[in-house]
Scaffold this active site. Structure first.
Site, PDB file in Angstrom:
ATOM      1  N   ASN A 252       4.689  -5.601   0.183  1.00 16.27           N
ATOM      2  CA  ASN A 252       3.246  -5.353   0.156  1.00 16.27           C
ATOM      3  C   ASN A 252       2.852  -4.128  -0.669  1.00 16.27           C
ATOM      4  O   ASN A 252       1.724  -4.054  -1.155  1.00 16.27           O
ATOM      5  CB  ASN A 252       2.777  -5.184   1.616  1.00 16.27           C
ATOM      6  CG  ASN A 252       1.402  -4.545   1.724  1.00 16.27           C
ATOM      7  OD1 ASN A 252       0.379  -5.204   1.530  1.00 16.27           O
ATOM      8  ND2 ASN A 252       1.374  -3.248   2.021  1.00 16.27           N
TER       9      ASN A 252
ATOM     10  N   SER B 198      -2.578 -11.374  -5.543  1.00 16.69           N
ATOM     11  CA  SER B 198      -3.975 -10.940  -5.641  1.00 16.69           C
ATOM     12  C   SER B 198      -4.780 -12.007  -6.361  1.00 16.69           C
ATOM     13  O   SER B 198      -4.226 -12.827  -7.097  1.00 16.69           O
ATOM     14  CB  SER B 198      -4.026  -9.643  -6.447  1.00 16.69           C
ATOM     15  OG  SER B 198      -5.339  -9.395  -6.920  1.00 16.69           O
TER      16      SER B 198
ATOM     17  N   TYR C  99      -1.974  -4.645 -13.669  1.00 17.33           N
ATOM     18  CA  TYR C  99      -2.019  -5.137 -12.294  1.00 17.33           C
ATOM     19  C   TYR C  99      -1.996  -6.672 -12.291  1.00 17.33           C
ATOM     20  O   TYR C  99      -1.256  -7.308 -11.541  1.00 17.33           O
ATOM     21  CB  TYR C  99      -3.288  -4.605 -11.627  1.00 17.33           C
ATOM     22  CG  TYR C  99      -3.461  -4.972 -10.179  1.00 17.33           C
ATOM     23  CD1 TYR C  99      -2.795  -4.265  -9.187  1.00 17.33           C
ATOM     24  CD2 TYR C  99      -4.309  -6.013  -9.780  1.00 17.33           C
ATOM     25  CE1 TYR C  99      -2.962  -4.581  -7.833  1.00 17.33           C
ATOM     26  CE2 TYR C  99      -4.484  -6.338  -8.448  1.00 17.33           C
ATOM     27  CZ  TYR C  99      -3.813  -5.619  -7.480  1.00 17.33           C
ATOM     28  OH  TYR C  99      -3.972  -5.936  -6.149  1.00 17.33           O
TER      29      TYR C  99
ATOM     30  N   LYS D 123       0.878  -9.118 -10.693  1.00 12.12           N
ATOM     31  CA  LYS D 123       0.584 -10.032  -9.586  1.00 12.12           C
ATOM     32  C   LYS D 123       0.840 -11.497  -9.975  1.00 12.12           C
ATOM     33  O   LYS D 123       1.248 -12.308  -9.144  1.00 12.12           O
ATOM     34  CB  LYS D 123      -0.860  -9.826  -9.101  1.00 12.12           C
ATOM     35  CG  LYS D 123      -1.085  -8.459  -8.454  1.00 12.12           C
ATOM     36  CD  LYS D 123      -0.194  -8.260  -7.237  1.00 12.12           C
ATOM     37  CE  LYS D 123      -0.502  -6.995  -6.488  1.00 12.12           C
ATOM     38  NZ  LYS D 123       0.328  -6.817  -5.281  1.00 12.12           N
TER      39      LYS D 123
HETATM   40  P1  NDP Z   1      -3.247   0.750  -0.003  1.00  7.25           P
HETATM   41  O1  NDP Z   1      -3.413   1.666  -1.163  1.00  7.25           O
HETATM   42  O2  NDP Z   1      -3.869   1.077   1.300  1.00  7.25           O
HETATM   43  O3  NDP Z   1      -1.690   0.482   0.272  1.00  7.25           O
HETATM   44  C1  NDP Z   1      -0.708   0.497  -0.692  1.00  7.25           C
HETATM   45  C2  NDP Z   1       0.568   0.992  -0.038  1.00  7.25           C
HETATM   46  O4  NDP Z   1       1.641   0.930  -0.989  1.00  7.25           O
HETATM   47  C3  NDP Z   1       0.458   2.436   0.432  1.00  7.25           C
HETATM   48  O5  NDP Z   1       0.788   2.491   1.820  1.00  7.25           O
HETATM   49  C4  NDP Z   1       1.484   3.183  -0.409  1.00  7.25           C
HETATM   50  O6  NDP Z   1       2.159   4.147   0.381  1.00  7.25           O
HETATM   51  C5  NDP Z   1       2.441   2.070  -0.849  1.00  7.25           C
HETATM   52  N1  NDP Z   1       3.077   2.396  -2.121  1.00  7.25           N
HETATM   53  C6  NDP Z   1       2.477   2.525  -3.334  1.00  7.25           C
HETATM   54  N2  NDP Z   1       3.366   2.859  -4.266  1.00  7.25           N
HETATM   55  C7  NDP Z   1       4.571   2.944  -3.642  1.00  7.25           C
HETATM   56  C8  NDP Z   1       5.883   3.274  -4.078  1.00  7.25           C
HETATM   57  N3  NDP Z   1       6.152   3.601  -5.344  1.00  7.25           N
HETATM   58  N4  NDP Z   1       6.876   3.276  -3.164  1.00  7.25           N
HETATM   59  C9  NDP Z   1       6.629   2.981  -1.864  1.00  7.25           C
HETATM   60  N5  NDP Z   1       5.413   2.651  -1.401  1.00  7.25           N
HETATM   61  C10 NDP Z   1       4.392   2.643  -2.278  1.00  7.25           C
HETATM   62  O7  NDP Z   1      -3.754  -0.657  -0.556  1.00  7.25           O
HETATM   63  P2  NDP Z   1      -3.957  -2.103   0.113  1.00  7.25           P
HETATM   64  O8  NDP Z   1      -3.586  -2.112   1.532  1.00  7.25           O
HETATM   65  O9  NDP Z   1      -5.298  -2.544  -0.300  1.00  7.25           O
HETATM   66  O10 NDP Z   1      -2.912  -2.973  -0.743  1.00  7.25           O
HETATM   67  C11 NDP Z   1      -1.737  -3.561  -0.199  1.00  7.25           C
HETATM   68  C12 NDP Z   1      -1.295  -4.692  -1.106  1.00  7.25           C
HETATM   69  O11 NDP Z   1      -2.298  -5.705  -1.135  1.00  7.25           O
HETATM   70  C13 NDP Z   1      -1.073  -4.265  -2.572  1.00  7.25           C
HETATM   71  O12 NDP Z   1       0.059  -4.937  -3.097  1.00  7.25           O
HETATM   72  C14 NDP Z   1      -2.332  -4.743  -3.255  1.00  7.25           C
HETATM   73  O13 NDP Z   1      -2.120  -5.005  -4.631  1.00  7.25           O
HETATM   74  C15 NDP Z   1      -2.609  -6.024  -2.474  1.00  7.25           C
HETATM   75  N6  NDP Z   1      -3.996  -6.489  -2.568  1.00  7.25           N
HETATM   76  C16 NDP Z   1      -5.037  -5.745  -2.058  1.00  7.25           C
HETATM   77  C17 NDP Z   1      -6.317  -6.228  -2.159  1.00  7.25           C
HETATM   78  C18 NDP Z   1      -7.501  -5.501  -1.609  1.00  7.25           C
HETATM   79  O14 NDP Z   1      -8.624  -5.959  -1.809  1.00  7.25           O
HETATM   80  N7  NDP Z   1      -7.342  -4.394  -0.898  1.00  7.25           N
HETATM   81  C19 NDP Z   1      -6.615  -7.505  -2.818  1.00  7.25           C
HETATM   82  C20 NDP Z   1      -5.445  -8.189  -3.310  1.00  7.25           C
HETATM   83  C21 NDP Z   1      -4.206  -7.684  -3.187  1.00  7.25           C
HETATM   84  P3  NDP Z   1       2.502   5.642  -0.150  1.00  7.25           P
HETATM   85  O15 NDP Z   1       1.264   6.172  -0.768  1.00  7.25           O
HETATM   86  O16 NDP Z   1       2.985   6.361   1.069  1.00  7.25           O
HETATM   87  O17 NDP Z   1       3.606   5.459  -1.126  1.00  7.25           O
END
Ligand code: NDP
Length: 245
Positions: free
Chosen positions: A83, A135, A148, A152
Site C-alpha cells: 500500500n 489508482s 505516479y 500505478k
Molecule cells: P498516505 O500518504 O496517508 O500514506 C502513504 C503511506 O506510505 C505512508 O504511511 C508512508 O509512511 C508510506 N510510505 C511512503 N513512502 C514510503 C517508503 N519509501 N517506505 C516505506 N513507507 C513509505 O496516503 P494514502 O493512504 O492516501 O495512500 C495509500 C495508497 O493508496 C498509496 O499507494 C496511494 O497511491 C493509493 N491511493 C490513494 C488514493 C487516495 O485518494 N488517497 C487514491 C488511489 C490510490 P511514512 O511516511 O512513514 O514512510
C-alpha cells in the site's frame, strides 16, 4: 493460529484503515513505514495484535532483511498489502529523471521486491495472499501525475503477471484501484485545486470522496477466505468514478 498481515504504509490513511479492519477481522497486523514516531503512535491505537517495523522501502537492499525480521519475530506472513506510495504533481516537462525514478522506485519496484521476498516464504507455507493498491490514474489520463500514473499502471500489470505465476502455489494476488479517497495524500492534490476536485466529484456517480474504511472493507474481503477463488482481479473502490461520464 491468527493470520499475520504485513501492511506497507500502514501508519496513515488507507493503510491504517486496512490495519484496523484486519485487527477487527482477527488478523495480527505488522505495519511498515519510514516514520518511527508515526508507526509507534499507530500501533498504540491498533492495540496488542499489532507491531511495526521501520524501513524505507525505496532502499531495496533493506527489503530481504525486513522480511526475515518479520518471519523471525512472528513466524509467518499470510497476507502482504503493498500500500505504501507517494505522489508528485508536476507538468511533464518539469519532471526530472530523479523525480520520475523516485516515484517508480517507491510505488512499484519496492512492491515487486517485497512481494518476491515474501512469496518465497508463502510458497513454503503453501498459501498466501498479496494485495496491491493501484489508482484511478491507471484507468484514465490524469494530467500532472506522469510518474505516479506509470507506477500505478505497472502495479496493475504486475498483479496479473504475479497472479498467473503464484496462484498455482496457493498464493492469490489481487489489486484494489481506489477512486478519490479522503486522506492526506488526496487532500494535498485536491484541496489546493478546487477545479480538479469539482471535476472528480462531477464524474463520481456517488458524488463524494471515499472513506479509507471503504477501501479497507474491500481489502479485508479480498484477504479473507471468503475470496478463496478470487485471484488476478483489479477491484475499483471508487463510487463509480471509473465508469462516470
Ligand atoms: P498516505 O500518504 O496517508 O500514506 C502513504 C503511506 O506510505 C505512508 O504511511 C508512508 O509512511 C508510506 N510510505 C511512503 N513512502 C514510503 C517508503 N519509501 N517506505 C516505506 N513507507 C513509505 O496516503 P494514502 O493512504 O492516501 O495512500 C495509500 C495508497 O493508496 C498509496 O499507494 C496511494 O497511491 C493509493 N491511493 C490513494 C488514493 C487516495 O485518494 N488517497 C487514491 C488511489 C490510490 P511514512 O511516511 O512513514 O514512510
Amino acid at each position: 493460529m491468527k493470520k499475520v498481515a504485513v501492511i506497507t504504509g500502514g501508519a496513515s490513511g488507507i493503510g491504517l484503515a486496512i490495519a484496523r479492519r484486519f485487527i477487527e477481522g482477527n488478523f495480527k497486523v505488522i505495519i511498515v513505514g519510514r516514520d518511527t514516531i508515526k508507526l509507534r503512535a499507530a500501533c498504540k491505537t491498533l492495540g496488542d495484535e499489532s507491531d511495526f517495523f521501520s524501513c524505507d522501502l525505496a532502499d531495496l537492499t533493506a527489503i530481504p532483511g525486513l522480511v526475515q525480521q518479520v518471519i523471525d519475530k512472528h513466524g509467518r506472513i499470510d497476507i502482504l498489502v503493498n500500500n505504501a506510495g507517494i505522489n508528485l504533481k508536476k507538468p511533464i516537462l518539469d519532471v526530472t529523471d530523479e523525480d520520475y525514478q523516485k516515484i517508480i522506485l517507491t510505488n512499484q519496484t519496492s512492491a515487486f521486491c517485497l512481494t518476491r521476498s515474501v512469496a518465497g516464504f508463502m510458497q513454503e507455507q503453501g498459501a498466501g495472499c498479496i494485495l496491491n493498491i493501484s489508482s484511478m490514474a491507471s484507468v484514465y489520463g490524469l494530467p500532472y501525475v506522469i510518474a505516479y500514473t506509470a507506477s500505478k499502471a505497472a502495479i496493475e500489470g504486475m498483479t496479473r503477471a504475479m497472479a498467473v505465476e503464484l496462484s498455482p502455489a496457493g498464493i492469490r494476488v489481487n489489486c484494489i484501484a481506489p477512486g478519490f479517497i479522503k486522506t492526506n495524500m488526496s487532500s494535498v492534490a485536491l484541496e489546493k485545486d478546487p477545479e480538479r476536485k469539482g471535476k472528480v466529484l462531477s464524474r463520481t456517480p456517488m458524488g463524494r470522496l471515499g472513506k479509507p474504511e471503504e477501501v479497507a472493507n474491500a481489502a479485508y474481503f479480498l484477504a479473507s477466505d471468503e475470496a478463496s477463488f478470487i485471484t488476478g482481479v483489479i477491484l475499483p473502490v471508487d463510487g463509480g468514478n471509473s465508469i462516470g461520464f
